[in-house]
Design a protein around this motif. Structure first.
Motif, PDB file in Angstrom:
ATOM      1  N   LEU A 158       0.884  -1.178   0.000  1.00 47.16           N
ATOM      2  CA  LEU A 158       0.000   0.000   0.000  1.00 47.16           C
ATOM      3  C   LEU A 158       0.916   1.220   0.000  1.00 47.16           C
ATOM      4  CD1 LEU A 158      -2.906  -0.726   2.490  1.00 47.16           C
ATOM      5  CD2 LEU A 158      -2.939  -0.800  -0.005  1.00 47.16           C
ATOM      6  N   ILE A 159       0.703   2.097  -0.958  1.00 48.96           N
ATOM      7  CA  ILE A 159       1.578   3.268  -1.083  1.00 48.96           C
ATOM      8  C   ILE A 159       1.000   4.426  -0.283  1.00 48.96           C
ATOM      9  CG2 ILE A 159       2.604   4.880  -2.722  1.00 48.96           C
ATOM     10  CD1 ILE A 159       2.015   2.690  -4.879  1.00 48.96           C
ATOM     11  N   ALA A 160       1.808   4.930   0.642  1.00 49.26           N
ATOM     12  CA  ALA A 160       1.343   6.064   1.443  1.00 49.26           C
ATOM     13  C   ALA A 160       1.434   7.343   0.611  1.00 49.26           C
ATOM     14  CB  ALA A 160       2.207   6.184   2.699  1.00 49.26           C
ATOM     15  N   PHE A 161       0.422   8.180   0.690  1.00 42.85           N
ATOM     16  CA  PHE A 161       0.479   9.460  -0.040  1.00 42.85           C
ATOM     17  C   PHE A 161      -0.400  10.482   0.663  1.00 42.85           C
ATOM     18  CE2 PHE A 161      -3.675   9.440  -2.199  1.00 42.85           C
ATOM     19  CZ  PHE A 161      -4.062   8.122  -1.964  1.00 42.85           C
ATOM     20  N   ARG A 162      -0.001  11.755   0.524  1.00 43.15           N
ATOM     21  CA  ARG A 162      -0.776  12.824   1.170  1.00 43.15           C
ATOM     22  C   ARG A 162      -1.799  13.409   0.213  1.00 43.15           C
ATOM     23  NH1 ARG A 162       3.631  16.747   3.115  1.00 43.15           N
ATOM     24  NH2 ARG A 162       4.483  15.770   1.257  1.00 43.15           N
ATOM     25  N   ASN A 163      -1.360  13.555  -1.033  1.00 43.54           N
ATOM     26  CA  ASN A 163      -2.286  14.108  -2.016  1.00 43.54           C
ATOM     27  C   ASN A 163      -2.005  13.508  -3.383  1.00 43.54           C
ATOM     28  OD1 ASN A 163      -0.170  15.620  -3.320  1.00 43.54           O
ATOM     29  ND2 ASN A 163      -0.189  16.857  -1.429  1.00 43.54           N
ATOM     30  N   PHE A 164      -2.906  13.771  -4.323  1.00 43.41           N
ATOM     31  CA  PHE A 164      -2.806  13.104  -5.629  1.00 43.41           C
ATOM     32  C   PHE A 164      -1.690  13.679  -6.499  1.00 43.41           C
ATOM     33  CE2 PHE A 164      -7.060  11.807  -4.263  1.00 43.41           C
ATOM     34  CZ  PHE A 164      -6.953  10.439  -4.472  1.00 43.41           C
ATOM     35  N   GLU A 165      -1.251  14.927  -6.185  1.00 41.85           N
ATOM     36  CA  GLU A 165      -0.128  15.472  -6.943  1.00 41.85           C
ATOM     37  C   GLU A 165       1.130  14.656  -6.660  1.00 41.85           C
ATOM     38  OE1 GLU A 165      -1.982  18.181  -4.946  1.00 41.85           O
ATOM     39  OE2 GLU A 165      -3.273  17.701  -6.648  1.00 41.85           O
TER      40      GLU A 165
END
Lengths: 340, 531
Positions: B355-362
């Motif tokens: 699962l890839i952690a990310f804050r926003n779609f950019e």
């Protein structure tokens, strides 16, 4: 038999000084039938059945169909030089004839293309006993035992009922196959109007002029696209796989030819519904006919002659190959090549 | 046999899916039990006999026909079964009156027929059949029957007859056996839905929609989970009391080609249904799709293939555990169940999809574009609360593919399409420039037949016709004057083309009428950039 010779122009009857289906313009040509590889333009004098002469005039124009024309009814005997000559029905297409020649007590028959299966659009083949019989061998392999055409028409009509929203387009040669298909459809109880490519209509009118009823025919070229949906369209094979066919709503591509008997040939043509209907004698018909003539000698003009000659040999009949370059084994291919 | 042979013949020549469906529905309605059940088995690829070898067919044919005539005929037809089918002549008229055997009769007889008796029985059958049935019979008996309809299409036809979803058939399918009496009874409303119970049946997978024309700004990152999208084969691993299976996402059982995966499942002994990506993994590194293809191409792999091209599974999801259907649960809960199952059993050959952690779609988009590792196609976005729904529902799952790679290539050959496209030159072979011994020439690298609009197709068709230089049957060679921008997913070395390279999923991205053919890309530059 030494009074028939193979020359570059074609098969030559020496004592009558005429050629049969010559490949180049000659002084006197006797023509078996109207297909373009047998009936060629530019001869001086042409002898053939009234139907064949009429077909030649339609296809090549009055001026190219022979400077003088001599119409011979089936069975009408004439003398040409030292030869007694008459024409017997070949059952191939309308007007198709075998050339019967008698000279010094010998009789030779050149059959041209022929078939033994019944055809409502032409006079059935007549066996003429002879010393030399010249036969074609288009389907000269034992794998070619062709089915009853009524069965193949049944396949088409079943498909038309199963897919009423599509248009069935049947590829067929303009002379003979087209009219035979129409007659077979009518005999099978199909009485809807049939849609025809423009190239097929003149020949149908000619057939009707000779008293062959074809029912209601309409021009596919002039039709509105939606009109033909659910119907049957007939067209030259070359038109089907080409831009002309784009006017047809959701077409199912069918092709009526003896070659459709072999899957790979049908596949290679991109045919969805192969219909095995041929105007040539199949294997059994070739062997039966050669035997029925009682000829001691058989010459095989074009097709798969080696197998036929081999099989005749087993029956004690001497056969030899008479490779006539220029007679196509495949009408459809010939036409396609001609248009290419 | 006659109805079955007729169906086979018609399917073989019909390219259209809808027509095939109609033909199948007609057959399943008209044909009796159990014949139609065996026909269904034939479509599912489970009807195979090796009762006769080619030599036996040849010997039988020789009893009836002169060897030279046979040889000429075989040479012309090119297929032994077809030659025998066409050349065979019933011995006498009495034989013709004998009824042709039904498909079921053939199957039942072959099942228990001693080898020595095969020629006698076959001779009798051939005498009773017409040419088309003889062909079907000979193909069946030599184990080389090909049906022009997939199992999935046959199931779809049955589903339409029963007015149920194809997936309903799929869910019971692998618990059933030929001639499928219970299945036909159910779809005709004469019996209950078959119970798959302990059988390792296939569960229709959940598929993602491509992320196109979707406003990511409207998405709340907290509600979404991201995973890598791998360039492998999506599979379903099933372990049930009655056995283990490896299915593709179209329900094809490919277990025989992957005995290593099956063995792992057997060893685990845990009753689960797992969703994952089948990959070749060498020393923890995912190999190229070409390597996987080698395994896929083999019905059963050799020992050296098992050693050099070991199969691995990247796990995405868990659908069942010990008989419990987890599919209605939200993605996050299923993921927890998958993780705890994985931690408990520590299964060899398997890894969890990260699962890839990310804050926003950019940030995610940047990550996506930077990932150039072999085997990664892009990203998957899954809604945290999404249940596992069969099919391709719009909304819960998205596939967010990397921008495709592109190359400017020159059209070299064109071929007519099929069906509706049979009057158009719609298949294009294209190539790149190569200089050998000072001579510049085009070498083909691939073939594309999609990616253009109807208008563009008309343009291409006309261009081909106007620039044809040679014809080979349905193929035209054209003047080297048209550049196509070809999009593709990956490049690989391959022996398929003269150039030694091949593209994965090539399609026409743009017609570059603005670009002279001489300025199209070179093979050298292509290899440098993509290989």
């Amino acid at each position: 038999m030494d009074w028939l010779e193979l020359k570059p122009e074609g098969l030559f009857c020496v004592p009558g000084a005429f050629y049969i289906d010559p490949l180049q313009p000659v002084a006197h040509a006797v023509i078996t039938h109207g297909h373009s590889d047998h009936a060629r333009p530019g001869h001086q004098h042409v002898t053939a059945t009234p139907e064949t002469l009429s077909i030649m005039r339609l296809r090549m124009g009055e001026d190219r169909a022979g400077e003088s024309q001599q119409a011979l009814e089936y069975g009408e005997v004439i003398s040409v030089g030292a030869v007694r000559l008459w024409l017997a029905p070949a059952g191939h297409v309308l007007g198709s004839a075998q050339i019967v020649m008698e000279y010094q007590g010998q009789r030779a028959v050149v059959s041209g293309d022929y078939k033994r299966a019944p055809d409502p659009t032409c006079t059935p083949f007549e066996v003429v006993p002879c010393d030399l019989f010249v036969t074609e061998a288009t389907f000269g392999l034992p794998v070619f035992r062709l089915p009853d055409p009524a069965h193949e028409i049944g396949k088409l009509l079943h498909d038309v009922r199963l897919f009423p929203e599509r248009t069935h387009v049947v590829g067929c040669y303009a002379l003979g196959k087209c009219q035979r298909l129409i007659a077979l459809l009518r005999n099978a109880g199909y009485h809807e109007p049939l849609w025809l490519h423009g190239a097929l209509l003149p020949m149908c009118s000619l057939y009707e002029g000779f008293g062959i009823q074809l029912g209601e025919l309409k021009s596919a070229t002039a039709a509105k696209k939606g009109e033909m949906r659910g119907g049957i369209v007939l067209a030259p094979p070359s038109a089907i796989a080409d831009r002309w066919a784009r006017r047809l709503p959701d077409p199912v591509v069918c092709l009526a030819s003896g070659w459709m008997h072999v899957r790979q040939r049908a596949k290679a043509r991109g045919v969805e519904l192969p219909m095995v209907i041929s105007d040539h004698a199949d294997w059994d018909a070739l062997l039966d006919t050669c035997q029925a003539t009682g000829a001691k000698e058989i010459w095989v003009t074009h097709g798969r002659e080696e197998a036929l000659i081999h099989a005749l040999g087993k029956l004690g009949i001497r056969g030899c190959s008479l490779r006539l370059i220029g007679y196509e084994e495949d009408d459809e291919q010939a036409e396609e090549d001609a248009m290419a | 046999m006659i109805e079955f042979a007729t169906l086979l013949e018609r399917l073989a020549f019909t390219p259209s899916r809808n027509m095939k469906l109609a033909l199948l529905k007609e057959y399943f309605t008209m044909a009796p039990d159990p014949d139609r059940g065996y026909a269904l088995a034939a479509m599912a690829g489970s009807l195979s006999f090796a009762a006769a070898k080619p030599a036996m067919l040849r010997a039988l044919a020789m009893e009836r026909i002169d060897p030279e005539l046979f040889a000429w005929s075989y040479d012309y037809v090119g297929d032994l079964a077809e030659t025998v089918a066409l050349i065979w002549q019933p011995e006498s008229e009495t034989h013709k009156s004998e009824a042709a055997p039904g498909l079921a009769e053939v199957v039942h007889t072959l099942d228990r027929l001693p080898k020595a008796d095969v020629p006698d029985v076959l001779r009798r059958w051939l005498d009773a059949c017409d040419a088309s049935s003889r062909y079907a019979l000979l193909k069946l008996i030599t184990g080389s029957l090909r049906v022009g309809a997939s199992a999935r299409l046959a199931k779809t036809a049955l589903a339409e007859l029963a007015s149920v979803a194809p997936d309903d058939i799929e869910e019971v399918w692998h618990g059933l056996k030929a001639p499928y009496g219970a299945l036909f009874a159910w779809i005709e409303g004469k019996g209950p839905k078959p119970d798959a119970k302990d059988a390792p049946v296939f569960r229709p997978p959940m598929l993602a929609q491509p992320l196109e024309n979707v406003d990511l700004a409207a998405f709340d990152p907290a509600e979404w989970r991201a995973e890598w999208k791998w360039d492998g084969i999506r599979v379903q691993l099933v372990s049930a009391p009655q056995g283990e299976r490896v299915y593709t996402r179209t329900a094809e059982d490919i277990g025989k080609a992957f005995p290593d995966v099956l063995a792992t499942m057997q060893d685990l002994g845990s009753r689960v249904v797992l969703d994952g990506e089948l990959l070749v993994v060498r020393n923890d590194v995912v190999a190229s799709f070409a390597d996987l293809q080698q395994r896929l191409n083999r019905k059963s792999p050799t020992a050296s293939m098992l050693r050099d091209l070991p199969a691995g599974i990247r796990l995405y999801d868990i659908l069942f555990e010990d008989g419990e259907d987890l599919r209605p649960l939200p993605f996050d809960i299923r993921r927890q169940r998958l993780e705890s199952w994985f931690a408990r059993l520590n299964p060899p050959r398997m890894v969890l999809s990260d699962l890839i952690a990310f804050r926003n779609f950019e940030d995610l988009a940047k990550l996506r574009d930077s990932a150039r590792s072999e085997g990664i196609e892009g990203l998957m976005l899954k809604k945290a609360d999404s249940p596992y729904l069969p099919g391709r529902p719009r909304g819960p799952w998205w596939k967010w593919k990397r921008e495709p790679l592109t190359v400017d290539a020159v059209v070299m050959y064109a071929q007519r399409g099929h069906g509706k496209r049979s009057s158009f030159y719609s298949d294009y072979t294209f190539g790149l420039w190569r200089t050998t011994d000072g001579k510049r020439e085009l070498v083909p690298i691939g073939k594309a037949y999609s990616g253009f609009t109807d208008e563009e197709l008309k343009f291409l068709d006309k261009w081909i016709r106007d620039h044809t230089t040679k014809r080979f049957g349905p193929v035209r060679e054209v003047a080297h004057g048209l550049v196509l921008e070809i999009a593709f997913d990956a490049a690989q070395y391959s022996k398929r083309h003269k150039s030694g390279v091949a593209l994965r999923f090539p399609r026409v991205a743009r017609i570059r009428t603005d670009k002279p053919a001489e300025e199209a890309d070179t093979l050298e530059a292509f290899i440098h950039a993509f290989l």
